[in-house]
Design a protein around this motif. Structure first.
Motif, mmCIF file in Angstrom:
data_model
loop_
_atom_site.group_PDB
_atom_site.id
_atom_site.type_symbol
_atom_site.label_atom_id
_atom_site.label_comp_id
_atom_site.label_asym_id
_atom_site.label_seq_id
_atom_site.Cartn_x
_atom_site.Cartn_y
_atom_site.Cartn_z
ATOM 1 N N GLN A 84 0.833 -1.203 0.000
ATOM 2 C CA GLN A 84 0.000 0.000 0.000
ATOM 3 C C GLN A 84 0.869 1.254 0.000
ATOM 4 O O GLN A 84 0.635 2.184 -0.771
ATOM 5 N N ALA A 85 1.881 1.278 0.853
ATOM 6 C CA ALA A 85 2.781 2.440 0.913
ATOM 7 C C ALA A 85 3.527 2.615 -0.409
ATOM 8 O O ALA A 85 3.712 3.744 -0.881
ATOM 9 N N ALA A 86 3.933 1.513 -1.032
ATOM 10 C CA ALA A 86 4.633 1.601 -2.318
ATOM 11 C C ALA A 86 3.707 2.136 -3.405
ATOM 12 O O ALA A 86 4.135 2.923 -4.261
ATOM 13 N N CYS A 87 2.430 1.736 -3.384
ATOM 14 C CA CYS A 87 1.464 2.274 -4.350
ATOM 15 C C CYS A 87 1.313 3.776 -4.171
ATOM 16 O O CYS A 87 1.314 4.529 -5.158
ATOM 17 N N GLU A 88 1.192 4.218 -2.928
ATOM 18 C CA GLU A 88 1.045 5.646 -2.655
ATOM 19 C C GLU A 88 2.267 6.426 -3.129
ATOM 20 O O GLU A 88 2.132 7.501 -3.726
ATOM 21 N N LYS A 89 3.442 5.877 -2.914
ATOM 22 C CA LYS A 89 4.672 6.535 -3.357
ATOM 23 C C LYS A 89 4.742 6.572 -4.880
ATOM 24 O O LYS A 89 5.142 7.579 -5.476
ATOM 25 N N ALA A 90 4.335 5.461 -5.534
ATOM 26 C CA ALA A 90 4.331 5.420 -7.000
ATOM 27 C C ALA A 90 3.433 6.509 -7.572
ATOM 28 O O ALA A 90 3.807 7.202 -8.529
ATOM 29 N N VAL A 91 2.253 6.686 -6.983
ATOM 30 C CA VAL A 91 1.322 7.726 -7.442
ATOM 31 C C VAL A 91 1.934 9.108 -7.235
ATOM 32 O O VAL A 91 1.869 9.971 -8.118
ATOM 33 N N ALA A 92 2.568 9.326 -6.090
ATOM 34 C CA ALA A 92 3.205 10.623 -5.812
ATOM 35 C C ALA A 92 4.315 10.931 -6.812
ATOM 36 O O ALA A 92 4.603 12.101 -7.082
ATOM 37 N N LEU A 93 4.909 9.878 -7.372
ATOM 38 C CA LEU A 93 5.995 10.055 -8.341
ATOM 39 C C LEU A 93 5.505 10.067 -9.793
ATOM 40 O O LEU A 93 6.305 10.054 -10.721
ATOM 41 N N GLY A 94 4.178 10.064 -9.990
ATOM 42 C CA GLY A 94 3.626 10.164 -11.340
ATOM 43 C C GLY A 94 3.136 8.869 -11.938
ATOM 44 O O GLY A 94 2.692 8.839 -13.081
ATOM 45 N N GLY A 95 3.202 7.768 -11.188
ATOM 46 C CA GLY A 95 2.697 6.489 -11.680
ATOM 47 C C GLY A 95 1.215 6.352 -11.377
ATOM 48 O O GLY A 95 0.600 7.235 -10.776
ATOM 49 N N THR A 96 0.647 5.243 -11.802
ATOM 50 C CA THR A 96 -0.746 4.942 -11.505
ATOM 51 C C THR A 96 -0.838 3.514 -10.972
ATOM 52 O O THR A 96 -0.001 2.665 -11.282
ATOM 53 N N ALA A 98 -2.778 0.231 -11.267
ATOM 54 C CA ALA A 98 -3.695 -0.474 -12.157
ATOM 55 C C ALA A 98 -4.546 -1.474 -11.383
ATOM 56 O O ALA A 98 -5.721 -1.669 -11.690
ATOM 57 N N VAL A 99 -3.944 -2.119 -10.387
ATOM 58 C CA VAL A 99 -4.657 -3.061 -9.510
ATOM 59 C C VAL A 99 -4.202 -2.767 -8.093
ATOM 60 O O VAL A 99 -3.007 -2.890 -7.786
ATOM 61 N N ALA A 100 -5.135 -2.379 -7.241
ATOM 62 C CA ALA A 100 -4.823 -2.070 -5.844
ATOM 63 C C ALA A 100 -4.334 -3.324 -5.120
ATOM 64 O O ALA A 100 -4.650 -4.454 -5.539
ATOM 65 N N PRO A 101 -3.584 -3.147 -4.037
ATOM 66 C CA PRO A 101 -3.067 -4.304 -3.306
ATOM 67 C C PRO A 101 -4.171 -5.269 -2.870
ATOM 68 O O PRO A 101 -5.232 -4.848 -2.422
ATOM 69 N N PHE A 102 -3.890 -6.548 -3.056
ATOM 70 C CA PHE A 102 -4.783 -7.601 -2.575
ATOM 71 C C PHE A 102 -3.924 -8.791 -2.177
ATOM 72 O O PHE A 102 -2.794 -8.942 -2.635
ATOM 73 N N GLU A 103 -4.481 -9.614 -1.304
ATOM 74 C CA GLU A 103 -3.733 -10.747 -0.788
ATOM 75 C C GLU A 103 -3.967 -11.987 -1.628
ATOM 76 O O GLU A 103 -5.091 -12.312 -1.983
ATOM 77 N N VAL A 104 -2.870 -12.666 -1.953
ATOM 78 C CA VAL A 104 -2.916 -13.979 -2.577
ATOM 79 C C VAL A 104 -2.739 -14.962 -1.423
ATOM 80 O O VAL A 104 -1.729 -14.904 -0.719
ATOM 81 N N ASP A 105 -3.724 -15.808 -1.220
ATOM 82 C CA ASP A 105 -3.807 -16.708 -0.062
ATOM 83 C C ASP A 105 -2.470 -17.101 0.544
ATOM 84 O O ASP A 105 -1.728 -17.888 -0.038
ATOM 85 N N ALA A 111 0.213 -5.943 -5.986
ATOM 86 C CA ALA A 111 -0.461 -4.845 -6.674
ATOM 87 C C ALA A 111 0.197 -4.693 -8.036
ATOM 88 O O ALA A 111 1.324 -5.162 -8.241
ATOM 89 N N LEU A 112 -0.489 -4.040 -8.961
ATOM 90 C CA LEU A 112 0.087 -3.740 -10.272
ATOM 91 C C LEU A 112 0.128 -2.227 -10.444
ATOM 92 O O LEU A 112 -0.854 -1.532 -10.190
ATOM 93 N N VAL A 113 1.282 -1.745 -10.880
ATOM 94 C CA VAL A 113 1.546 -0.318 -11.015
ATOM 95 C C VAL A 113 2.018 -0.045 -12.439
ATOM 96 O O VAL A 113 2.652 -0.899 -13.069
ATOM 97 N N VAL A 114 1.717 1.148 -12.926
ATOM 98 C CA VAL A 114 2.199 1.588 -14.235
ATOM 99 C C VAL A 114 3.055 2.833 -14.004
ATOM 100 O O VAL A 114 2.613 3.784 -13.351
#
Length: 129
Positions: A84-96, A98-105, A111-114
């Motif tokens: 989650q923190a990495a997604c937030e940092k990616a967005v702050a740096l101009g990324g998006t 694509a798939v929010a964090p979710f748990e694989v059993d 998560a997937l980031v662009v």
């Protein structure tokens, strides 16, 4: 590839396959990998291993993606401490995201980031259970 890689390093790779059976045959035949179905999140994916070590995984793409013309594709994952923190940092740096964090059993939170240039990749937060 190793799931136990330190943060900031590539640790895993997934193949989203339009024909998973054919992809398994191809990679097992080409590299001598073994393929083992693993249950996760109410479905399955296939772990690929070579010489006893996991090298990645593959799964059957959903019909909606295939029907939309999305081709088979590999997704590399980078190990992070907190998806989650990495997604937030990616967005702050101009990324998006694509798939929010979710748990694989009991395996990982992913998560997937662009990136700003359009390249996609995965984030892999190891679950310690």
């Amino acid at each position: 590839m190793t799931m136990g890689a330190p943060a900031g390093r590539f640790c895993w790779v997934d193949l989203a396959a339009t024909d998973a059976s054919r992809a398994i045959e191809f990679y097992v035949g080409l590299f001598g990998w073994s393929a083992h179905a693993t249950a996760a999140n109410g479905g399955t994916f296939v772990r690929l291993a070579g010489d006893g070590d996991d090298v990645g995984s593959l799964y059957q793409m959903q019909p909606v993606a295939r029907d939309a013309g999305v081709p088979s594709h590999w997704t590399p994952y980078v190990r992070v401490e907190d998806a989650q923190a990495a997604c937030e940092k990616a967005v702050a740096l101009g990324g998006t995201v694509a798939v929010a964090p979710f748990e694989v059993d009991a395996i990982a939170r992913i998560a997937l980031v662009v990136d700003p240039g359009g390249a996609s990749f995965g984030l892999w937060e190891e679950l310690h259970r």
